[in-house]
Scaffold this motif. Structure first.
Motif, PDB file in Angstrom:
ATOM      1  N   HIS A   1       0.816  -1.211   0.000  1.00 44.10           N
ATOM      2  CA  HIS A   1       0.000   0.000   0.000  1.00 44.10           C
ATOM      3  C   HIS A   1       0.854   1.267   0.000  1.00 44.10           C
ATOM      4  O   HIS A   1       0.407   2.329   0.428  1.00 44.10           O
ATOM      5  CB  HIS A   1      -0.949  -0.030   1.200  1.00 44.10           C
ATOM      6  N   VAL A   2       2.083   1.126  -0.506  1.00 45.61           N
ATOM      7  CA  VAL A   2       2.978   2.270  -0.671  1.00 45.61           C
ATOM      8  C   VAL A   2       3.199   2.478  -2.160  1.00 45.61           C
ATOM      9  O   VAL A   2       3.713   1.589  -2.845  1.00 45.61           O
ATOM     10  CB  VAL A   2       4.328   2.039   0.040  1.00 45.61           C
ATOM     11  N   PRO A   3       2.812   3.625  -2.711  1.00 44.28           N
ATOM     12  CA  PRO A   3       2.885   3.844  -4.159  1.00 44.28           C
ATOM     13  C   PRO A   3       4.282   4.204  -4.656  1.00 44.28           C
ATOM     14  O   PRO A   3       4.514   5.278  -5.217  1.00 44.28           O
ATOM     15  CB  PRO A   3       1.891   4.999  -4.375  1.00 44.28           C
TER      16      PRO A   3
ATOM     17  N   ARG B   1      -7.047  -1.217   7.240  1.00 47.17           N
ATOM     18  CA  ARG B   1      -8.210  -0.931   6.394  1.00 47.17           C
ATOM     19  C   ARG B   1      -8.002  -1.442   4.970  1.00 47.17           C
ATOM     20  O   ARG B   1      -8.904  -2.049   4.366  1.00 47.17           O
ATOM     21  CB  ARG B   1      -8.479   0.566   6.358  1.00 47.17           C
ATOM     22  N   ALA B   2      -6.812  -1.179   4.418  1.00 46.55           N
ATOM     23  CA  ALA B   2      -6.550  -1.585   3.036  1.00 46.55           C
ATOM     24  C   ALA B   2      -6.547  -3.105   2.891  1.00 46.55           C
ATOM     25  O   ALA B   2      -7.079  -3.649   1.912  1.00 46.55           O
ATOM     26  CB  ALA B   2      -5.211  -1.009   2.571  1.00 46.55           C
ATOM     27  N   GLU B   3      -5.964  -3.791   3.853  1.00 47.04           N
ATOM     28  CA  GLU B   3      -5.955  -5.256   3.799  1.00 47.04           C
ATOM     29  C   GLU B   3      -7.359  -5.813   4.008  1.00 47.04           C
ATOM     30  O   GLU B   3      -7.753  -6.801   3.383  1.00 47.04           O
ATOM     31  CB  GLU B   3      -4.999  -5.796   4.868  1.00 47.04           C
ATOM     32  N   ARG B   4      -8.124  -5.186   4.879  1.00 48.13           N
ATOM     33  CA  ARG B   4      -9.520  -5.617   5.089  1.00 48.13           C
ATOM     34  C   ARG B   4     -10.304  -5.469   3.789  1.00 48.13           C
ATOM     35  O   ARG B   4     -11.060  -6.364   3.400  1.00 48.13           O
ATOM     36  CB  ARG B   4     -10.154  -4.759   6.200  1.00 48.13           C
ATOM     37  N   ASP B   5     -10.123  -4.345   3.114  1.00 43.13           N
ATOM     38  CA  ASP B   5     -10.834  -4.123   1.855  1.00 43.13           C
ATOM     39  C   ASP B   5     -10.438  -5.146   0.793  1.00 43.13           C
ATOM     40  O   ASP B   5     -11.238  -5.482  -0.095  1.00 43.13           O
ATOM     41  CB  ASP B   5     -10.556  -2.715   1.333  1.00 43.13           C
ATOM     42  N   ALA B   6      -9.193  -5.635   0.886  1.00 38.68           N
ATOM     43  CA  ALA B   6      -8.703  -6.626  -0.086  1.00 38.68           C
ATOM     44  C   ALA B   6      -9.027  -8.052   0.328  1.00 38.68           C
ATOM     45  O   ALA B   6      -8.616  -8.999  -0.354  1.00 38.68           O
ATOM     46  CB  ALA B   6      -7.195  -6.466  -0.255  1.00 38.68           C
ATOM     47  N   GLY B   7      -9.754  -8.222   1.439  1.00 37.71           N
ATOM     48  CA  GLY B   7     -10.116  -9.556   1.898  1.00 37.71           C
ATOM     49  C   GLY B   7      -9.016 -10.277   2.649  1.00 37.71           C
ATOM     50  O   GLY B   7      -9.062 -11.499   2.808  1.00 37.71           O
TER      51      GLY B   7
ATOM     52  N   LEU C   1     -10.296   4.697  18.453  1.00 31.96           N
ATOM     53  CA  LEU C   1      -9.409   4.953  17.317  1.00 31.96           C
ATOM     54  C   LEU C   1     -10.186   5.232  16.040  1.00 31.96           C
ATOM     55  O   LEU C   1      -9.827   6.134  15.273  1.00 31.96           O
ATOM     56  CB  LEU C   1      -8.479   3.760  17.078  1.00 31.96           C
ATOM     57  N   ASP C   2     -11.221   4.438  15.789  1.00 34.49           N
ATOM     58  CA  ASP C   2     -11.968   4.543  14.532  1.00 34.49           C
ATOM     59  C   ASP C   2     -13.326   3.872  14.724  1.00 34.49           C
ATOM     60  O   ASP C   2     -13.413   2.635  14.736  1.00 34.49           O
ATOM     61  CB  ASP C   2     -11.198   3.865  13.408  1.00 34.49           C
ATOM     62  N   PRO C   3     -14.393   4.633  14.891  1.00 35.03           N
ATOM     63  CA  PRO C   3     -15.721   4.032  15.106  1.00 35.03           C
ATOM     64  C   PRO C   3     -16.136   3.061  14.003  1.00 35.03           C
ATOM     65  O   PRO C   3     -16.842   2.084  14.279  1.00 35.03           O
ATOM     66  CB  PRO C   3     -16.651   5.245  15.167  1.00 35.03           C
TER      67      PRO C   3
ATOM     68  N   VAL D   1     -13.343  -7.415  12.119  1.00 41.20           N
ATOM     69  CA  VAL D   1     -12.139  -6.796  12.661  1.00 41.20           C
ATOM     70  C   VAL D   1     -12.071  -6.986  14.170  1.00 41.20           C
ATOM     71  O   VAL D   1     -11.028  -7.355  14.721  1.00 41.20           O
ATOM     72  CB  VAL D   1     -12.088  -5.303  12.294  1.00 41.20           C
ATOM     73  N   VAL D   2     -13.175  -6.719  14.866  1.00 43.48           N
ATOM     74  CA  VAL D   2     -13.200  -6.873  16.325  1.00 43.48           C
ATOM     75  C   VAL D   2     -12.845  -8.301  16.706  1.00 43.48           C
ATOM     76  O   VAL D   2     -12.019  -8.539  17.603  1.00 43.48           O
ATOM     77  CB  VAL D   2     -14.577  -6.489  16.879  1.00 43.48           C
ATOM     78  N   THR D   3     -13.447  -9.272  16.028  1.00 41.19           N
ATOM     79  CA  THR D   3     -13.184 -10.681  16.336  1.00 41.19           C
ATOM     80  C   THR D   3     -11.731 -11.039  16.070  1.00 41.19           C
ATOM     81  O   THR D   3     -11.090 -11.750  16.859  1.00 41.19           O
ATOM     82  CB  THR D   3     -14.108 -11.580  15.497  1.00 41.19           C
TER      83      THR D   3
END
Length: 494
Positions: free
Chosen positions: A346-348, A394-400, A469-471, A479-481
């Motif tokens: 995630h670094v361009p 967040r980015a990894e979560r979005d990528a599954g 940190l982020d609601p 994520v919580v689990t």
């Protein structure tokens, strides 16, 4: 390091006689230069980085630094007694190399507010710089100035009564200084953040403008039109100085140095070139000037700082107290590699550049000449994790991809909040300049809320801590689990 741009604004003409400090003798070192830079945040990183680059600029004789501390005055008094001189000890794997840095022309405590205003107002001051940590910007959940912060509110009210009123928060100190500059008719200047924040120039501009608008909308407009806020990426590992270090270091005069700084050989500084009133020739000391620093900021924040936060919270669970000890442990090194695998996606920047930087990081972390305490890195987690760790999560979560590599830093932080820190056998801060950070809640602006949130059942605690940190992440059950499960694995020795 190569120089990508060597163009900068012309430096206004002035002579050394314009500042009384310019001819002050200093035993064994060059005379103090006239003040061209005012700095807020008189800490070790500033003295290993910005002050060092200024010391090595070819026009250093025109760019003395007047530096101001935070709430305490102890370090400023110590440096003032040494005429602003101090020793920078660079810890190479083969042994230390020492040099005297003479770029500080004046050192002041944070309470010397009238002096700060006078120096920022002086037209010969052309750059105002900051190293105040992430917490110093006093931002709220939306990224702007936190008007609900009692200290911010008190400062803004005080400035509303008098623009020279004593204030303590960084945004208010900057507004007061810039108001004095406006009133003096001193013209353009640059405010330069040297803190680890994505878009630190935009962050600084926003909190300053919002604070100024609360005091005087006309002042806010003048700041927008007259003051530049370039972004910069800074990088140099600078641990606290140990008592043994202080006992061994002498100044050129032969007297003991009571404020030496230890650092690593590596140093990097990438800046936008927006200095309407001029600047030192930092590029000749190795700095790079580029149109956009975003990719460089992201690389450093996610790969170096993100890995540091992982180590700060997870490695003590295996009994480690320094970065070098931690990465010598194959298990911890595996955790670090897993974080880097995720972060660099995630670094361009080009793959070859990232591979080179990763190899440099591995060598830097393993440098046993640097005793970089994990407890030092652990402080202010609520301010650091949102910019160092959450973007990757967040980015990894979005990528599954929601594996332990990206949940481990948060899980380890949760454990540190619940169980308290391990003992730090490396002693106390001999300069008394700031807390050692052995408690991850020490000086964290959310300390009280975090202590309460981290108690109770692990899954509930994970949700409550994430909410601070982020609601949005706190509302993501996966994520919580995952964070709670990784915390359980780490508690079990996994």
């Amino acid at each position: 390091m190569t120089t990508e741009s060597v163009q900068h604004s012309a430096t206004p003409q002035h002579t050394a006689t314009q500042h009384t400090a310019a001819h002050r003798p200093r035993r064994g070192a060059r005379p103090a230069a006239p003040t061209g830079i005012v700095h807020i945040g008189l800490g070790n990183f500033f003295r290993a980085h910005l002050a060092w680059y200024t010391e090595h600029a070819p026009d250093r004789g025109d760019w003395g630094i007047a530096a101001f501390g935070g709430r305490g005055a102890g370090l400023a008094r110590t440096l003032r007694a040494q005429d602003g001189l101090y020793t920078l000890v660079t810890r190479h794997p083969g042994g230390p190399v020492s040099e005297t840095v003479a770029s500080l022309s004046a050192c002041h405590g944070g309470a010397e507010h009238a002096r700060l205003l006078d120096l920022v107002a002086d037209p010969r001051t052309r750059v105002v710089t900051l190293t105040v940590t992430e917490a110093g910007y006093r931002r709220g959940p939306g990224g702007g100035l936190d008007h609900t912060d009692p200290e911010v509110a008190a400062d803004l009210a005080a400035l509303g009564r008098s623009r020279r009123a004593p204030v303590t928060t960084v945004p208010a100190r900057l507004v007061a200084g810039l108001a004095a500059r406006h009133d003096a008719g001193s013209g353009a200047c640059t405010v330069l953040s040297c803190d680890n924040l994505d878009g630190n120039g935009a962050v600084t501009r926003r909190v300053v403008r919002e604070a100024a608008a609360a005091v005087d909308p006309g002042l806010a407009s003048w700041i927008e039109d007259t003051v530049a806020f370039p972004s910069a990426m800074v990088d140099r590992i600078t641990p606290r100085t140990g008592a043994g270090e202080i006992a061994k270091v002498l100044l050129p005069s032969g007297t003991a140095d009571r404020a030496p700084v230890t650092t690593e050989p590596f140093s990097e500084w990438v800046l936008q070139d927006d200095f309407p009133a001029g600047r030192p020739r930092w590029e000749d000391a190795g700095a790079r000037f580029v149109p956009d620093v975003t990719a460089h900021e992201r690389r450093k924040l996610l790969m170096l700082n993100g890995a540091h936060s992982l180590l700060a919270y997870a490695a003590p669970l295996r009994g480690h107290t320094t970065v070098a000890e931690a990465v010598a442990d194959p298990v911890v090194r595996g955790w670090t590699d897993g974080w880097w695998d995720a972060a660099q996606r995630h670094v361009p920047l080009a793959g070859a550049d990232l591979a080179r930087y990763r190899a440099e990081l591995a060598a830097r972390f393993a440098n046993t000449g640097i005793r970089h305490r994990l407890a030092q890195i652990a402080a202010d987690g609520s301010q650091k994790l949102p910019v160092r760790v959450l973007p990757v999560l967040r980015a990894e979560r979005d990528a599954g991809r929601l594996g332990p590599a990206v949940t481990r830093p948060l899980a380890a932080w949760l454990l540190s909040l619940r169980g308290g820190p391990p003992d730090d056998p490396l002693g106390t801060d001999p300069l008394g300049t700031d807390p050692l950070g052995t408690d991850p809640l020490a000086d964290d602006p959310l300390a009280d809320d975090l202590a309460a949130a981290a108690a109770g059942a692990p899954a509930d605690a994970a949700r409550r801590v994430l909410r601070l940190l982020d609601p949005d992440l706190a509302g993501d059950e996966d994520v919580v689990t995952a964070v709670a499960a990784e915390a359980a694995a780490l508690s079990a020795g996994g």
